[in-house]
Motif scaffolding. Structure first.
Motif, PDB file in Angstrom:
ATOM      1  N   PRO A 451       0.815  -1.227   0.000  1.00  0.00           N
ATOM      2  CA  PRO A 451       0.000   0.000   0.000  1.00  0.00           C
ATOM      3  C   PRO A 451       0.844   1.270   0.000  1.00  0.00           C
ATOM      4  N   ASP A 452       1.991   1.251   0.686  1.00  0.00           N
ATOM      5  CA  ASP A 452       2.799   2.475   0.709  1.00  0.00           C
ATOM      6  C   ASP A 452       3.300   2.822  -0.690  1.00  0.00           C
ATOM      7  N   ASN A 453       3.633   1.788  -1.479  1.00  0.00           N
ATOM      8  CA  ASN A 453       4.086   2.063  -2.843  1.00  0.00           C
ATOM      9  C   ASN A 453       2.950   2.602  -3.705  1.00  0.00           C
ATOM     10  N   VAL A 454       1.760   2.007  -3.556  1.00  0.00           N
ATOM     11  CA  VAL A 454       0.607   2.490  -4.319  1.00  0.00           C
ATOM     12  C   VAL A 454       0.374   3.964  -4.010  1.00  0.00           C
ATOM     13  N   MET A 455       0.410   4.288  -2.726  1.00  0.00           N
ATOM     14  CA  MET A 455       0.123   5.667  -2.321  1.00  0.00           C
ATOM     15  C   MET A 455       1.219   6.621  -2.780  1.00  0.00           C
ATOM     16  N   LEU A 458       0.801   7.237  -6.574  1.00  0.00           N
ATOM     17  CA  LEU A 458      -0.320   8.118  -6.919  1.00  0.00           C
ATOM     18  C   LEU A 458      -0.010   9.549  -6.512  1.00  0.00           C
ATOM     19  N   SER A 459       0.541   9.692  -5.332  1.00  0.00           N
ATOM     20  CA  SER A 459       0.812  11.021  -4.812  1.00  0.00           C
ATOM     21  C   SER A 459       1.898  11.713  -5.630  1.00  0.00           C
ATOM     22  N   ALA A 460       2.983  10.987  -5.917  1.00  0.00           N
ATOM     23  CA  ALA A 460       4.092  11.591  -6.647  1.00  0.00           C
ATOM     24  C   ALA A 460       3.682  11.900  -8.086  1.00  0.00           C
ATOM     25  N   LEU A 461       3.020  10.938  -8.717  1.00  0.00           N
ATOM     26  CA  LEU A 461       2.631  11.130 -10.114  1.00  0.00           C
ATOM     27  C   LEU A 461       1.625  12.276 -10.228  1.00  0.00           C
ATOM     28  N   GLY A 462       0.658  12.305  -9.312  1.00  0.00           N
ATOM     29  CA  GLY A 462      -0.339  13.374  -9.332  1.00  0.00           C
ATOM     30  C   GLY A 462       0.320  14.730  -9.185  1.00  0.00           C
ATOM     31  N   SER A 463       1.225  14.822  -8.252  1.00  0.00           N
ATOM     32  CA  SER A 463       1.875  16.100  -7.995  1.00  0.00           C
ATOM     33  C   SER A 463       2.725  16.544  -9.180  1.00  0.00           C
ATOM     34  N   VAL A 464       3.468  15.598  -9.774  1.00  0.00           N
ATOM     35  CA  VAL A 464       4.331  15.958 -10.904  1.00  0.00           C
ATOM     36  C   VAL A 464       3.486  16.360 -12.109  1.00  0.00           C
ATOM     37  N   LEU A 465       2.419  15.590 -12.382  1.00  0.00           N
ATOM     38  CA  LEU A 465       1.575  15.914 -13.540  1.00  0.00           C
ATOM     39  C   LEU A 465       0.881  17.254 -13.343  1.00  0.00           C
ATOM     40  N   ILE A 472      -5.265  18.304 -12.798  1.00  0.00           N
ATOM     41  CA  ILE A 472      -5.383  17.245 -11.802  1.00  0.00           C
ATOM     42  C   ILE A 472      -5.446  17.881 -10.435  1.00  0.00           C
ATOM     43  N   HIS A 473      -6.408  17.469  -9.630  1.00  0.00           N
ATOM     44  CA  HIS A 473      -6.401  17.925  -8.248  1.00  0.00           C
ATOM     45  C   HIS A 473      -5.555  16.987  -7.439  1.00  0.00           C
ATOM     46  N   VAL A 474      -4.429  17.497  -6.966  1.00  0.00           N
ATOM     47  CA  VAL A 474      -3.557  16.680  -6.140  1.00  0.00           C
ATOM     48  C   VAL A 474      -4.364  16.185  -4.949  1.00  0.00           C
ATOM     49  N   GLY A 475      -4.305  14.900  -4.698  1.00  0.00           N
ATOM     50  CA  GLY A 475      -5.054  14.340  -3.571  1.00  0.00           C
ATOM     51  C   GLY A 475      -6.249  13.511  -4.013  1.00  0.00           C
ATOM     52  N   ASP A 476      -6.780  13.805  -5.180  1.00  0.00           N
ATOM     53  CA  ASP A 476      -7.957  13.054  -5.637  1.00  0.00           C
ATOM     54  C   ASP A 476      -7.634  11.577  -5.864  1.00  0.00           C
ATOM     55  N   ALA A 477      -6.437  11.322  -6.425  1.00  0.00           N
ATOM     56  CA  ALA A 477      -6.075   9.940  -6.735  1.00  0.00           C
ATOM     57  C   ALA A 477      -5.949   9.127  -5.452  1.00  0.00           C
ATOM     58  N   GLU A 478      -5.306   9.735  -4.449  1.00  0.00           N
ATOM     59  CA  GLU A 478      -5.140   9.033  -3.180  1.00  0.00           C
ATOM     60  C   GLU A 478      -6.510   8.734  -2.569  1.00  0.00           C
ATOM     61  N   ALA A 479      -7.408   9.736  -2.649  1.00  0.00           N
ATOM     62  CA  ALA A 479      -8.746   9.539  -2.092  1.00  0.00           C
ATOM     63  C   ALA A 479      -9.443   8.372  -2.785  1.00  0.00           C
ATOM     64  N   ALA A 480      -9.308   8.322  -4.097  1.00  0.00           N
ATOM     65  CA  ALA A 480      -9.955   7.241  -4.849  1.00  0.00           C
ATOM     66  C   ALA A 480      -9.368   5.885  -4.462  1.00  0.00           C
ATOM     67  N   ALA A 481      -8.049   5.853  -4.257  1.00  0.00           N
ATOM     68  CA  ALA A 481      -7.412   4.592  -3.877  1.00  0.00           C
ATOM     69  C   ALA A 481      -7.891   4.146  -2.504  1.00  0.00           C
ATOM     70  N   HIS A 482      -7.973   5.115  -1.576  1.00  0.00           N
ATOM     71  CA  HIS A 482      -8.461   4.769  -0.234  1.00  0.00           C
ATOM     72  C   HIS A 482      -9.884   4.246  -0.308  1.00  0.00           C
ATOM     73  N   GLU A 483     -10.664   4.877  -1.147  1.00  0.00           N
ATOM     74  CA  GLU A 483     -12.046   4.434  -1.316  1.00  0.00           C
ATOM     75  C   GLU A 483     -12.082   2.997  -1.835  1.00  0.00           C
ATOM     76  N   ALA A 484     -11.191   2.722  -2.784  1.00  0.00           N
ATOM     77  CA  ALA A 484     -11.141   1.359  -3.325  1.00  0.00           C
ATOM     78  C   ALA A 484     -10.749   0.367  -2.241  1.00  0.00           C
ATOM     79  N   TYR A 485      -9.738   0.736  -1.456  1.00  0.00           N
ATOM     80  CA  TYR A 485      -9.343  -0.150  -0.353  1.00  0.00           C
ATOM     81  C   TYR A 485     -10.516  -0.381   0.587  1.00  0.00           C
ATOM     82  N   ALA A 486     -11.253   0.735   0.864  1.00  0.00           N
ATOM     83  CA  ALA A 486     -12.340   0.661   1.843  1.00  0.00           C
ATOM     84  C   ALA A 486     -13.459  -0.258   1.371  1.00  0.00           C
ATOM     85  N   SER A 487     -13.623  -0.338   0.057  1.00  0.00           N
ATOM     86  CA  SER A 487     -14.742  -1.131  -0.452  1.00  0.00           C
ATOM     87  C   SER A 487     -14.370  -2.600  -0.638  1.00  0.00           C
ATOM     88  N   MET A 488     -13.109  -2.954  -0.301  1.00  0.00           N
ATOM     89  CA  MET A 488     -12.704  -4.358  -0.483  1.00  0.00           C
ATOM     90  C   MET A 488     -13.247  -5.229   0.627  1.00  0.00           C
TER      91      MET A 488
END
Lengths: 489, 489
Positions: A451-455, A458-465, A472-488
């Motif tokens: 999970p740390d690598n996934v985060m 997403l965080s680094a790529l979002g920020s660089v892009l 891109i709203h920095v932070g949206d990708a992480e939120a989506a990933a957390h949501e995905a984790y939460a729904s597992m």
């Protein structure tokens, strides 16, 4: 008569002398054979014989036989002095001063190598032992057992080749393809193309079944090719194409091959340990993988497994196999047999590492390792898509461990990867061949699948892009990933 | 009008908005593109606009666009729960419970692998990095420089192959020999025989110049063969035969080859780093070695060096080389060029190790490493001969690093080696082929070439042989070795 002979006379036999001196009989035998008693026994001889033989007699005799050394160390440097012309061979020395190498700490999310578990790294730094050492041979047996587990097979001939995955590939073709043989190769990326090269270089004739880069191998096309080429004895395909992140249906493809009595060579370089590879259930004939993908070991080993049918076939070949190093018949004597015959010096430390890497999978449970890859893939995907990135491969064919996304319009893709490497020490893979500059390949394989690598990704790529001007709203990708984790579940 | 657009209106331009908020312009551009300002900027917007836009307006708009997540962690296990059927794949699991592997601490005095310096072991346990990482590429350049130093060459194409020494051998033949080519192979042991296999498997015709096991290659025989076979384009020989401990005169043999316009392939597996190998001075065309002999690195790498003449020849070959993995033309793009092209995944950790192992030789001085091997050979020899053991090879042809002695009459030789391994954790090598059961091969190579190893070997071997009934005075061998050390300059 010398002192040794006199001792035997006094005590009646060598055995009795030995008993009197509490020594092994062989030692006394040595005294008799060499005709004197060593000087260090002098006083003991006098004591045991109650003065029958005087210490000085033993000493004189021993000294005559073996003069006492008066000097056993040199005057100057011990073990010889260093050469005066210390820089004698410097004509060919590197121009700059070289220091020990210390690699940076990278987060590896490319197509491999992956990060290596600390337990595996530690294991590799243990001292080497001989490749015929009984302890090593036992370790080899364990390795074979663990590989059978990750391959889900009972094939006796399951072992790691001493070379990278491309050696595994070549090994299969060199042993299974005779000059003139027809081989059907399914090509849907870089590695299918490499298979064709291998067929041609072994003197075989490659019949190519082509699918687009990013699409899986089409079973119907394979069946058509088999119908049209009834002489084809071997078919080959890539289970998970590292160059595109697409997964093909290995079970179906092998079944079709067998329907037409062809053997199937399967490339499991990227899939083994990351998603189901069921060698026995799918009846795969020959399969190879690599150590540095979902097994998360050091690169340079290629685990392979061959069915008994394949082994029998190779044993029965009348012609000489093109390669000495890759001739299965020769290697059988080292990895296959119970009494080992020297073939080549096995890469000890890398094998220590593979043993530990496989043990980690065994401890986790293979099915849990597969589930882990799927889970983090789901989260990574949610994040990447929240950033507006599109996957190259259709959802149902996506490899969980290798995520190929199209580079967005705008930023220079090489610049993005360079920034990620320099600022976040994060490695992502570039596209190969026709996809160069068009996709990124984001690997979450083995120990890198966390999970740390996934985060971080997403965080680094979002920020660089975002920095490079993408909406891109920095932070949206992480939120989506957390949501995905939460729904597992 | 949304808040982002209103900000631009208030300040006149995106650039001015960015300045007011001390933000990169790209961020403001993102706000405008996506049509809202993220919620976290709400109070800041109110402050900067002096209430021109209220915080609550920003919040409402952002919430509408992007609902606030109320849950981002799962109910049960984070990142998904482990599968219930944890043992689901156990049908193929190893029968016994397997633990981490911990090799015993051996003193390695066989034909290789040798002991590995602790600095090299530590280096190998560093994390892997990508094979195209700029830091890795720089390390590769250093490696090539250090290899040129130990090979004493300026050949640009000097690098380590990702495989054991037998891959190095095959690499030379596969690239230099076309089907039908005549190749003169000098055979005086196991590895000459392996060269013949290689020639035949590449489709070449091997003309064999044979010398007895334990004798060096006879230059006159080579010259005769070249006279008789004017078409022979390549000759090949072993510089130091690991199977017998004999050294051949590489300089003379290469000179003869060139007189008849043939290229020379030289096996320096056992000699490199232990005794002089002067690639440029001797004008060697193609040479290979292995990492686990006098370089004392982990096994699995094969350093090679090729003259420009060889590289040009291989580049000009019109036919396809038999092996994909070993095709020099393909590998040139990775190891040869300044911009690296993917060929195969390089064995990172082993390469880290080789870098450090070569650095140790550089620090010691190559000429000092050679002298060290000679010195300890002299002491070991004095000791072995004091025990009554006879060398297989005549004095002037003995390799310092590989000492083959005839097994004495009497003790079971396998039992001797087994006892040494079990009681002293000392590994000595057995004989191969026709010399199996007849000789021991005692290696003092690289980091194994140390006075403590010489002394342990003499002491342990003397004691075991004496125990087995041989007429040996325990201690004599050590005394002789000390005497030899003492007499060194």
């Amino acid at each position: 008569m010398n002192c040794a002979a006199r001792l035997v006379e006094i005590f009646g036999s060598q055995a009795e002398v030995a008993r009197a001196f509490r020594l092994d009989r062989a030692v006394v035998n040595n005294w008799v054979k060499s005709g004197y008693v060593p000087a260090r026994w002098a006083t003991e001889v006098e004591r045991v014989t109650n003065g029958g033989i005087h210490a000085v007699e033993v000493l004189n005799e021993a000294s005559a036989k073996k003069p006492v050394k008066v000097k056993s160390r040199p005057e100057g440097h011990l073990f010889g002095s260093p050469l005066s012309g210390k820089e004698a061979m410097n004509d060919f020395a590197p121009a700059k001063r070289i220091s020990s190498f210390h690699p940076p700490q990278r987060t590896l999310m490319g197509p491999g190598p992956t990060e290596i578990h600390p337990r595996v790294l530690t294991t590799m730094s243990q001292p080497a032992i001989g490749y015929l050492d009984p302890v090593f041979v036992e370790m080899m047996e364990e390795l074979k057992g663990l590989l059978r587990y990750v391959y889900q097979t009972k094939n006796p001939l399951t072992f790691p080749l001493s070379g990278p995955g491309s050696v595994g590939m070549e090994y299969c073709f060199v042993n299974l393809v005779r000059p003139g043989d027809e081989v059907i190769v399914c090509k849907n990326g870089v590695f299918g193309a490499r298979m064709i090269e291998n067929v041609e270089r072994t003197g075989g004739k490659a019949i190519v079944v082509e699918d687009e880069w990013g699409s899986p191998v089409d079973p119907d096309k394979l069946e058509d090719a088999l119908k049209k080429n009834r002489d084809a004895r071997v078919i080959a395909f890539i289970h998970g194409e590292t160059s595109t992140g697409v997964q093909s249906d290995a079970k179906t493809l092998v079944k079709i091959a067998h329907k037409y009595d062809a053997l199937a060579i399967v490339d499991a370089v990227t899939t083994l340990g990351g998603s189901p590879v069921l060698v026995d259930e799918w009846e795969i004939d020959a399969i190879y993988s690599a150590s540095q993908k979902c097994l998360s070991c050091t690169p340079g080993l290629s685990p392979v497994s061959f069915s008994e049918r394949v082994v029998d076939y190779v044993k029965s070949r009348k012609d000489k196999i093109h390669s000495w190093f890759m001739d299965m018949n020769l290697l059988l004597g080292y990895w296959g047999a119970t009494t080992r015959t020297y073939h080549h010096t096995a890469p000890t430390n890398s094998l220590f590492g593979l043993h530990e890497a496989l043990l980690l999978i065994r401890e986790e449970g293979l099915e849990n390792a597969w589930a882990r890859h799927q889970r983090h893939h789901n989260a990574l995907k949610a994040g990447l898509e929240a950033m507006g990135l599109k996957f190259l491969v259709k959802e149902q064919h996506q490899l969980p461990q290798m995520n190929a996304v199209r580079c967005p319009e705008g930023p220079n893709e090489a610049e993005v990867r360079k920034t990620l490497l320099n600022e976040f020490s994060l490695e992502m893979g570039a596209g190969l061949g026709p996809l160069a500059g068009k996709i990124w390949r984001i690997g979450i394989m083995g120990y890198s699948c966390r999970p740390d690598n996934v985060m971080l990704c997403l965080s680094a790529l979002g920020s660089v892009l975002s920095d490079m001007g993408l909406a891109i709203h920095v932070g949206d990708a992480e939120a989506a990933a957390h949501e995905a984790y939460a729904s597992m579940q």
